[in-house]
Write a protein that holds these residues in place. Structure first.
Motif, PDB file in Angstrom:
ATOM      1  N   GLU A  93       7.297   1.317   0.567  1.00 34.72           N
ATOM      2  CA  GLU A  93       7.227   0.865  -0.826  1.00 34.72           C
ATOM      3  C   GLU A  93       6.513  -0.489  -0.920  1.00 34.72           C
ATOM      4  OE1 GLU A  93       9.985  -0.722  -4.511  1.00 34.72           O
ATOM      5  OE2 GLU A  93      10.964   0.169  -2.767  1.00 34.72           O
ATOM      6  N   ALA A  94       6.855  -1.403  -0.024  1.00 36.83           N
ATOM      7  CA  ALA A  94       6.236  -2.729  -0.029  1.00 36.83           C
ATOM      8  C   ALA A  94       4.736  -2.632   0.217  1.00 36.83           C
ATOM      9  CB  ALA A  94       6.903  -3.622   1.013  1.00 36.83           C
ATOM     10  N   VAL A  95       4.317  -1.794   1.149  1.00 36.53           N
ATOM     11  CA  VAL A  95       2.884  -1.616   1.424  1.00 36.53           C
ATOM     12  C   VAL A  95       2.189  -1.007   0.209  1.00 36.53           C
ATOM     13  CG1 VAL A  95       1.199  -0.349   2.828  1.00 36.53           C
ATOM     14  CG2 VAL A  95       3.127  -1.503   3.932  1.00 36.53           C
ATOM     15  N   ASN A  96       2.841  -0.039  -0.419  1.00 35.58           N
ATOM     16  CA  ASN A  96       2.249   0.581  -1.610  1.00 35.58           C
ATOM     17  C   ASN A  96       2.088  -0.424  -2.743  1.00 35.58           C
ATOM     18  OD1 ASN A  96       1.932   3.126  -0.498  1.00 35.58           O
ATOM     19  ND2 ASN A  96       3.938   3.816  -1.165  1.00 35.58           N
ATOM     20  N   ARG A  97       2.994  -1.369  -2.858  1.00 39.69           N
ATOM     21  CA  ARG A  97       2.962  -2.343  -3.950  1.00 39.69           C
ATOM     22  C   ARG A  97       2.131  -3.578  -3.622  1.00 39.69           C
ATOM     23  NH1 ARG A  97       8.207  -2.612  -6.839  1.00 39.69           N
ATOM     24  NH2 ARG A  97       6.986  -3.879  -8.273  1.00 39.69           N
ATOM     25  N   ALA A  98       2.153  -4.022  -2.348  1.00 36.81           N
ATOM     26  CA  ALA A  98       1.512  -5.291  -1.990  1.00 36.81           C
ATOM     27  C   ALA A  98       0.214  -5.121  -1.211  1.00 36.81           C
ATOM     28  CB  ALA A  98       2.485  -6.147  -1.173  1.00 36.81           C
ATOM     29  N   GLY A  99      -0.064  -3.927  -0.734  1.00 39.71           N
ATOM     30  CA  GLY A  99      -1.239  -3.711   0.105  1.00 39.71           C
ATOM     31  C   GLY A  99      -0.830  -3.660   1.574  1.00 39.71           C
ATOM     32  N   ASP A 100      -1.793  -3.430   2.458  1.00 38.14           N
ATOM     33  CA  ASP A 100      -1.465  -3.202   3.870  1.00 38.14           C
ATOM     34  C   ASP A 100      -1.531  -4.441   4.755  1.00 38.14           C
ATOM     35  OD1 ASP A 100      -4.194  -3.555   3.996  1.00 38.14           O
ATOM     36  OD2 ASP A 100      -4.581  -1.720   5.134  1.00 38.14           O
ATOM     37  N   ARG A 101      -1.868  -5.590   4.191  1.00 34.80           N
ATOM     38  CA  ARG A 101      -1.896  -6.829   4.987  1.00 34.80           C
ATOM     39  C   ARG A 101      -0.472  -7.300   5.223  1.00 34.80           C
ATOM     40  NH1 ARG A 101      -6.222  -9.664   5.949  1.00 34.80           N
ATOM     41  NH2 ARG A 101      -5.118 -11.633   5.685  1.00 34.80           N
ATOM     42  N   ALA A 102      -0.128  -7.550   6.477  1.00 35.06           N
ATOM     43  CA  ALA A 102       1.240  -7.914   6.853  1.00 35.06           C
ATOM     44  C   ALA A 102       1.731  -9.152   6.114  1.00 35.06           C
ATOM     45  CB  ALA A 102       1.332  -8.119   8.363  1.00 35.06           C
ATOM     46  N   GLU A 103       0.871 -10.153   5.946  1.00 39.09           N
ATOM     47  CA  GLU A 103       1.315 -11.380   5.271  1.00 39.09           C
ATOM     48  C   GLU A 103       1.625 -11.115   3.796  1.00 39.09           C
ATOM     49  OE1 GLU A 103      -2.984 -13.487   4.234  1.00 39.09           O
ATOM     50  OE2 GLU A 103      -1.933 -14.029   6.078  1.00 39.09           O
ATOM     51  N   GLY A 162      13.120  -6.506   9.057  1.00 39.08           N
ATOM     52  CA  GLY A 162      14.541  -6.258   8.811  1.00 39.08           C
ATOM     53  C   GLY A 162      14.797  -5.390   7.593  1.00 39.08           C
ATOM     54  N   ILE A 163      13.926  -4.395   7.384  1.00 38.43           N
ATOM     55  CA  ILE A 163      14.068  -3.494   6.247  1.00 38.43           C
ATOM     56  C   ILE A 163      13.974  -2.049   6.726  1.00 38.43           C
ATOM     57  CG2 ILE A 163      13.163  -5.158   4.570  1.00 38.43           C
ATOM     58  CD1 ILE A 163      10.468  -3.744   4.718  1.00 38.43           C
ATOM     59  N   THR A 164      14.269  -1.109   5.833  1.00 33.30           N
ATOM     60  CA  THR A 164      14.181   0.306   6.193  1.00 33.30           C
ATOM     61  C   THR A 164      12.726   0.763   6.155  1.00 33.30           C
ATOM     62  OG1 THR A 164      14.379   1.121   3.920  1.00 33.30           O
ATOM     63  CG2 THR A 164      16.443   0.735   5.154  1.00 33.30           C
ATOM     64  N   ARG A 165      12.494   1.915   6.734  1.00 35.95           N
ATOM     65  CA  ARG A 165      11.149   2.508   6.706  1.00 35.95           C
ATOM     66  C   ARG A 165      10.685   2.724   5.264  1.00 35.95           C
ATOM     67  NH1 ARG A 165       9.483   5.390  11.335  1.00 35.95           N
ATOM     68  NH2 ARG A 165       8.533   6.955  10.003  1.00 35.95           N
ATOM     69  N   GLU A 166      11.606   3.211   4.427  1.00 36.92           N
ATOM     70  CA  GLU A 166      11.276   3.486   3.034  1.00 36.92           C
ATOM     71  C   GLU A 166      10.926   2.199   2.289  1.00 36.92           C
ATOM     72  OE1 GLU A 166      14.015   4.665   4.632  1.00 36.92           O
ATOM     73  OE2 GLU A 166      13.360   6.750   4.823  1.00 36.92           O
ATOM     74  N   GLU A 219       4.992  -9.265   3.747  1.00 36.90           N
ATOM     75  CA  GLU A 219       6.083 -10.208   4.013  1.00 36.90           C
ATOM     76  C   GLU A 219       6.385 -11.058   2.781  1.00 36.90           C
ATOM     77  OE1 GLU A 219       7.527 -13.161   7.545  1.00 36.90           O
ATOM     78  OE2 GLU A 219       5.372 -12.962   7.223  1.00 36.90           O
ATOM     79  N   ARG A 220       5.370 -11.528   2.126  1.00 41.90           N
ATOM     80  CA  ARG A 220       5.541 -12.326   0.910  1.00 41.90           C
ATOM     81  C   ARG A 220       6.244 -11.499  -0.178  1.00 41.90           C
ATOM     82  NH1 ARG A 220       0.334 -13.435  -0.243  1.00 41.90           N
ATOM     83  NH2 ARG A 220       0.270 -14.685   1.627  1.00 41.90           N
ATOM     84  N   PHE A 221       5.843 -10.237  -0.314  1.00 41.32           N
ATOM     85  CA  PHE A 221       6.452  -9.341  -1.299  1.00 41.32           C
ATOM     86  C   PHE A 221       7.934  -9.129  -0.999  1.00 41.32           C
ATOM     87  CE2 PHE A 221       7.768  -5.046  -2.495  1.00 41.32           C
ATOM     88  CZ  PHE A 221       7.479  -5.050  -3.851  1.00 41.32           C
ATOM     89  N   ILE A 222       8.255  -8.923   0.278  1.00 44.87           N
ATOM     90  CA  ILE A 222       9.652  -8.692   0.689  1.00 44.87           C
ATOM     91  C   ILE A 222      10.505  -9.921   0.393  1.00 44.87           C
ATOM     92  CG2 ILE A 222      11.148  -8.357   2.693  1.00 44.87           C
ATOM     93  CD1 ILE A 222       8.796  -6.639   3.850  1.00 44.87           C
ATOM     94  N   LYS A 223       9.968 -11.083   0.650  1.00 44.30           N
ATOM     95  CA  LYS A 223      10.734 -12.321   0.441  1.00 44.30           C
ATOM     96  C   LYS A 223      11.001 -12.582  -1.040  1.00 44.30           C
ATOM     97  CE  LYS A 223       9.558 -14.650   4.700  1.00 44.30           C
ATOM     98  NZ  LYS A 223       8.877 -15.767   5.333  1.00 44.30           N
ATOM     99  N   LYS A 224      10.117 -12.091  -1.918  1.00 41.60           N
ATOM    100  CA  LYS A 224      10.305 -12.247  -3.359  1.00 41.60           C
ATOM    101  C   LYS A 224      11.461 -11.403  -3.870  1.00 41.60           C
ATOM    102  CE  LYS A 224       5.653 -13.364  -4.950  1.00 41.60           C
ATOM    103  NZ  LYS A 224       4.543 -12.844  -5.777  1.00 41.60           N
ATOM    104  N   LYS A 225      11.691 -10.284  -3.240  1.00 45.14           N
ATOM    105  CA  LYS A 225      12.724  -9.354  -3.709  1.00 45.14           C
ATOM    106  C   LYS A 225      14.102  -9.830  -3.378  1.00 45.14           C
ATOM    107  CE  LYS A 225      11.637  -5.046  -4.564  1.00 45.14           C
ATOM    108  NZ  LYS A 225      11.762  -3.683  -4.387  1.00 45.14           N
TER     109      LYS A 225
END
Length: 59
Positions: A40-50, A32-36, A53-59
């Motif tokens: 950004e989340a992958v760049n900050r948290a790594g490429d593992r989906a879990e 439920g987020i934009t491509r950008e 997801e954890r990074f997104i929920k923290k924000k």
């Protein structure tokens, strides 16, 4: 080696490849987020989906 889109199990379920548009579309819709925001989340948290997801929920 090219990406075999017929093989969707295993790593395709746990890793996010931001260089494949269809994967970015899938994961950004799923989270439920934009491509950008996904990139950004992958760049900050790594490429593992879990981790993403954890990074997104923290924000």
């Amino acid at each position: 080696m090219s990406d075999d889109k017929t093989k969707t199990g295993g790593q395709d379920r746990v890793r996010i490849n931001v260089h494949e548009a269809y994967e970015v579309d899938h994961w950004s819709t799923k989270f439920g987020i934009t491509r950008e925001q996904l990139i950004e989340a992958v760049n900050r948290a790594g490429d593992r989906a879990e981790d993403v997801e954890r990074f997104i929920k923290k924000k």
